[in-house]
Design a protein around this motif. Structure first.
Motif, PDB file in Angstrom:
ATOM      1  N   ASP A  37       7.937   4.201  -0.334  1.00 46.13           N
ATOM      2  CA  ASP A  37       8.814   3.849   0.783  1.00 46.13           C
ATOM      3  C   ASP A  37       9.750   2.681   0.481  1.00 46.13           C
ATOM      4  OD1 ASP A  37       7.604   5.830   2.247  1.00 46.13           O
ATOM      5  OD2 ASP A  37       6.325   4.461   3.410  1.00 46.13           O
ATOM      6  N   HIS A  38       9.299   1.736  -0.355  1.00 44.79           N
ATOM      7  CA  HIS A  38      10.031   0.470  -0.433  1.00 44.79           C
ATOM      8  C   HIS A  38      10.411   0.033  -1.852  1.00 44.79           C
ATOM      9  CE1 HIS A  38       9.355  -0.078   3.812  1.00 44.79           C
ATOM     10  NE2 HIS A  38       8.058   0.103   3.639  1.00 44.79           N
ATOM     11  N   TYR A  39      10.167   0.873  -2.861  1.00 44.02           N
ATOM     12  CA  TYR A  39      10.490   0.492  -4.232  1.00 44.02           C
ATOM     13  C   TYR A  39      11.145   1.656  -4.981  1.00 44.02           C
ATOM     14  CZ  TYR A  39       7.299  -3.518  -3.744  1.00 44.02           C
ATOM     15  OH  TYR A  39       6.676  -4.669  -3.334  1.00 44.02           O
ATOM     16  N   GLU A  40      11.911   1.282  -5.978  1.00 46.37           N
ATOM     17  CA  GLU A  40      12.331   2.215  -7.003  1.00 46.37           C
ATOM     18  C   GLU A  40      11.690   1.757  -8.304  1.00 46.37           C
ATOM     19  OE1 GLU A  40      16.560   2.149  -7.066  1.00 46.37           O
ATOM     20  OE2 GLU A  40      16.778   3.281  -5.185  1.00 46.37           O
ATOM     21  N   THR A  41      11.199   2.709  -9.114  1.00 43.67           N
ATOM     22  CA  THR A  41      10.543   2.360 -10.373  1.00 43.67           C
ATOM     23  C   THR A  41      11.135   3.190 -11.511  1.00 43.67           C
ATOM     24  OG1 THR A  41       8.779   4.031 -10.520  1.00 43.67           O
ATOM     25  CG2 THR A  41       8.429   2.201  -8.991  1.00 43.67           C
ATOM     26  N   ASP A  42      10.788   2.802 -12.730  1.00 45.53           N
ATOM     27  CA  ASP A  42      11.222   3.560 -13.902  1.00 45.53           C
ATOM     28  C   ASP A  42      10.189   4.601 -14.301  1.00 45.53           C
ATOM     29  OD1 ASP A  42       9.275   1.806 -14.750  1.00 45.53           O
ATOM     30  OD2 ASP A  42      10.316   1.223 -16.601  1.00 45.53           O
ATOM     31  N   ARG A  43       9.219   4.889 -13.406  1.00 49.10           N
ATOM     32  CA  ARG A  43       8.166   5.875 -13.670  1.00 49.10           C
ATOM     33  C   ARG A  43       8.097   6.871 -12.520  1.00 49.10           C
ATOM     34  NH1 ARG A  43       3.649   3.613 -16.573  1.00 49.10           N
ATOM     35  NH2 ARG A  43       4.433   2.095 -18.088  1.00 49.10           N
ATOM     36  N   PRO A  44       9.011   7.814 -12.444  1.00 46.00           N
ATOM     37  CA  PRO A  44       8.944   8.814 -11.368  1.00 46.00           C
ATOM     38  C   PRO A  44       7.592   9.537 -11.377  1.00 46.00           C
ATOM     39  CG  PRO A  44      11.018   8.979 -12.556  1.00 46.00           C
ATOM     40  CD  PRO A  44      10.157   8.038 -13.350  1.00 46.00           C
ATOM     41  N   GLY A  45       7.013   9.669 -10.208  1.00 44.87           N
ATOM     42  CA  GLY A  45       5.732  10.361 -10.100  1.00 44.87           C
ATOM     43  C   GLY A  45       4.527   9.506 -10.440  1.00 44.87           C
ATOM     44  N   PHE A  46       4.732   8.238 -10.729  1.00 40.80           N
ATOM     45  CA  PHE A  46       3.615   7.351 -11.061  1.00 40.80           C
ATOM     46  C   PHE A  46       2.641   7.251  -9.886  1.00 40.80           C
ATOM     47  CE2 PHE A  46       1.787   3.090 -10.571  1.00 40.80           C
ATOM     48  CZ  PHE A  46       1.026   3.012 -11.727  1.00 40.80           C
ATOM     49  N   VAL A  47       1.343   7.284 -10.203  1.00 38.21           N
ATOM     50  CA  VAL A  47       0.290   7.131  -9.198  1.00 38.21           C
ATOM     51  C   VAL A  47      -0.563   5.926  -9.562  1.00 38.21           C
ATOM     52  CG1 VAL A  47      -1.760   8.153  -8.155  1.00 38.21           C
ATOM     53  CG2 VAL A  47       0.227   9.587  -8.657  1.00 38.21           C
ATOM     54  N   TYR A  48      -0.651   4.999  -8.650  1.00 31.52           N
ATOM     55  CA  TYR A  48      -1.521   3.821  -8.816  1.00 31.52           C
ATOM     56  C   TYR A  48      -2.914   4.237  -8.366  1.00 31.52           C
ATOM     57  CZ  TYR A  48      -2.652  -1.213  -8.767  1.00 31.52           C
ATOM     58  OH  TYR A  48      -3.170  -2.466  -9.023  1.00 31.52           O
ATOM     59  N   THR A  49      -3.873   4.269  -9.302  1.00 29.45           N
ATOM     60  CA  THR A  49      -5.197   4.790  -9.001  1.00 29.45           C
ATOM     61  C   THR A  49      -6.154   3.698  -8.554  1.00 29.45           C
ATOM     62  OG1 THR A  49      -5.994   4.497 -11.268  1.00 29.45           O
ATOM     63  CG2 THR A  49      -4.869   6.587 -10.751  1.00 29.45           C
ATOM     64  N   ALA A  50      -7.286   4.133  -8.022  1.00 24.44           N
ATOM     65  CA  ALA A  50      -8.319   3.185  -7.623  1.00 24.44           C
ATOM     66  C   ALA A  50      -8.851   2.420  -8.831  1.00 24.44           C
ATOM     67  CB  ALA A  50      -9.448   3.909  -6.906  1.00 24.44           C
ATOM     68  N   SER A  51      -8.940   3.075  -9.973  1.00 24.26           N
ATOM     69  CA  SER A  51      -9.402   2.399 -11.194  1.00 24.26           C
ATOM     70  C   SER A  51      -8.435   1.299 -11.604  1.00 24.26           C
ATOM     71  CB  SER A  51      -9.554   3.412 -12.331  1.00 24.26           C
ATOM     72  OG  SER A  51     -10.538   4.374 -12.021  1.00 24.26           O
ATOM     73  N   MET A  52      -7.139   1.570 -11.477  1.00 27.32           N
ATOM     74  CA  MET A  52      -6.141   0.537 -11.768  1.00 27.32           C
ATOM     75  C   MET A  52      -6.277  -0.623 -10.797  1.00 27.32           C
ATOM     76  SD  MET A  52      -2.749   2.870 -12.382  1.00 27.32           S
ATOM     77  CE  MET A  52      -2.632   4.067 -13.714  1.00 27.32           C
ATOM     78  N   MET A  53      -6.496  -0.307  -9.534  1.00 25.97           N
ATOM     79  CA  MET A  53      -6.611  -1.355  -8.528  1.00 25.97           C
ATOM     80  C   MET A  53      -7.817  -2.246  -8.806  1.00 25.97           C
ATOM     81  SD  MET A  53      -6.821  -1.054  -4.362  1.00 25.97           S
ATOM     82  CE  MET A  53      -5.231  -0.230  -4.231  1.00 25.97           C
ATOM     83  N   TRP A  54      -8.933  -1.651  -9.188  1.00 24.91           N
ATOM     84  CA  TRP A  54     -10.116  -2.457  -9.475  1.00 24.91           C
ATOM     85  C   TRP A  54      -9.900  -3.313 -10.724  1.00 24.91           C
ATOM     86  CZ3 TRP A  54     -13.555  -5.053  -7.391  1.00 24.91           C
ATOM     87  CH2 TRP A  54     -14.674  -5.526  -8.069  1.00 24.91           C
ATOM     88  N   THR A 188       6.413  -6.094   4.457  1.00 22.39           N
ATOM     89  CA  THR A 188       6.930  -4.791   4.045  1.00 22.39           C
ATOM     90  C   THR A 188       6.513  -4.423   2.634  1.00 22.39           C
ATOM     91  OG1 THR A 188       8.862  -5.061   5.464  1.00 22.39           O
ATOM     92  CG2 THR A 188       9.049  -3.474   3.655  1.00 22.39           C
ATOM     93  N   TYR A 189       6.546  -5.390   1.736  1.00 19.13           N
ATOM     94  CA  TYR A 189       6.344  -5.102   0.323  1.00 19.13           C
ATOM     95  C   TYR A 189       4.894  -5.319  -0.096  1.00 19.13           C
ATOM     96  CZ  TYR A 189      11.416  -5.064   0.297  1.00 19.13           C
ATOM     97  OH  TYR A 189      12.724  -4.766   0.566  1.00 19.13           O
ATOM     98  N   LEU A 190       4.601  -4.936  -1.328  1.00 15.06           N
ATOM     99  CA  LEU A 190       3.257  -5.097  -1.862  1.00 15.06           C
ATOM    100  C   LEU A 190       2.911  -6.569  -2.008  1.00 15.06           C
ATOM    101  CD1 LEU A 190       3.395  -2.369  -4.657  1.00 15.06           C
ATOM    102  CD2 LEU A 190       2.083  -2.248  -2.524  1.00 15.06           C
ATOM    103  N   ARG A 191       1.633  -6.868  -1.925  1.00 13.28           N
ATOM    104  CA  ARG A 191       1.173  -8.220  -2.135  1.00 13.28           C
ATOM    105  C   ARG A 191       1.470  -8.653  -3.573  1.00 13.28           C
ATOM    106  NH1 ARG A 191      -4.095  -6.347   1.269  1.00 13.28           N
ATOM    107  NH2 ARG A 191      -3.146  -6.628   3.317  1.00 13.28           N
ATOM    108  N   GLU A 192       1.671  -9.947  -3.727  1.00  9.19           N
ATOM    109  CA  GLU A 192       2.107 -10.498  -5.015  1.00  9.19           C
ATOM    110  C   GLU A 192       1.261  -9.996  -6.173  1.00  9.19           C
ATOM    111  OE1 GLU A 192       2.644 -14.888  -7.156  1.00  9.19           O
ATOM    112  OE2 GLU A 192       1.502 -14.706  -5.287  1.00  9.19           O
ATOM    113  N   ARG A 207      11.954  -2.267  -8.420  1.00 14.48           N
ATOM    114  CA  ARG A 207      13.103  -2.796  -7.679  1.00 14.48           C
ATOM    115  C   ARG A 207      12.858  -2.556  -6.213  1.00 14.48           C
ATOM    116  NH1 ARG A 207      17.895  -1.823  -5.259  1.00 14.48           N
ATOM    117  NH2 ARG A 207      17.708   0.449  -5.393  1.00 14.48           N
ATOM    118  N   ARG A 208      12.873  -3.652  -5.454  1.00 11.46           N
ATOM    119  CA  ARG A 208      12.683  -3.515  -4.017  1.00 11.46           C
ATOM    120  C   ARG A 208      13.917  -2.877  -3.382  1.00 11.46           C
ATOM    121  NH1 ARG A 208       9.951  -9.229  -1.973  1.00 11.46           N
ATOM    122  NH2 ARG A 208       7.893  -8.915  -2.961  1.00 11.46           N
ATOM    123  N   LYS A 209      13.665  -1.932  -2.512  1.00 13.24           N
ATOM    124  CA  LYS A 209      14.784  -1.275  -1.800  1.00 13.24           C
ATOM    125  C   LYS A 209      15.304  -2.201  -0.703  1.00 13.24           C
ATOM    126  CE  LYS A 209      13.049   3.460  -2.443  1.00 13.24           C
ATOM    127  NZ  LYS A 209      12.516   4.656  -1.777  1.00 13.24           N
TER     128      LYS A 209
END
Length: 209
Positions: A37-54, A188-192, A207-209
């Motif tokens: 909703d709020h960013y553009e990235t250089d990785r279309p289709g990227f999924v941030y997983t629970a393993s990454m979050m941990w 609006t944006y992700l935590r730091e 990049r924040r939209k």
């Protein structure tokens, strides 16, 4: 014998339900939805997983000066019991952090950190003092009440939720503190720390939209 993480959970829950405490649970963050909703990235289709979050939570616990640099004073971090190799489980960290209601002022924060890898829950139990292995006694600042925090990973592997709750050891509920965290929850944006993990560790351009 109870694990250190379960002991930390018991302590947090005890204070959470104690009269007069200022207990706050922020809205859980759906990282992938916020990215979409709020960013553009250089990785279309990227999924941030629970393993990454941990992984992020583990890194942040050991290096808050990197992942929450907006809060932690540069050069103030000390850790005790943090292993040089392998995953961290239980250690103490001391930092100088901005006070919640007076962010121009820093105070000494002492936290006993307990990481539950199985449940993906990280506990930070505030302490008034700590005796270091080299013989010093470090005392927490008195500019604000002590607090306990839990950061955890909820949701599913492909759609994780970043959860955060905090209880301040006040004698009476502090409406100003509650209002501050309510405002934080509406950002609006992700935590730091998530932005840092995405850019620094995963190499993603945001990049924040």
């Amino acid at each position: 014998m109870a694990s250190s993480a379960s002991t930390a959970l018991d302590e947090l829950e005890r204070e959470w339900h104690a009269p007069g405490r200022t207990a706050i649970e922020l809205a859980s963050v759906d990282v992938n939805q916020v990215l979409a909703d709020h960013y553009e990235t250089d990785r279309p289709g990227f999924v941030y997983t629970a393993s990454m979050m941990w992984e992020m939570e583990q890194r942040k616990a050991a290096a808050p000066d990197i992942y929450i640099s907006g809060v932690v004073k540069a050069g103030s971090l000390e850790t005790f019991g943090l292993p040089t190799t392998g995953p961290a489980v239980d250690f103490v960290r001391i930092t100088e952090q901005r006070l919640w209601l007076d962010p121009k002022t820093y105070g000494t924060i002492i936290e006993h950190v307990h990481l539950d890898d199985q449940q993906r829950r990280a506990f930070f139990i505030g302490a008034a003092s700590f005796d270091t292995p080299d013989g010093r006694t470090v005392t927490a600042g008195t500019g604000q009440p002590l607090f306990h925090v839990e950061h955890s990973v909820r949701g599913t592997e492909q759609r994780p939720l970043n959860a955060w709750r905090i209880v301040h050891l006040t004698d009476e509920v502090d409406p100003s503190m509650a209002a501050l965290f309510a405002e934080m929850s509406r950002q609006t944006y992700l935590r730091e720390f998530i932005e840092v993990h995405l850019t620094r560790d995963l190499g993603i351009t945001l990049r924040r939209k």
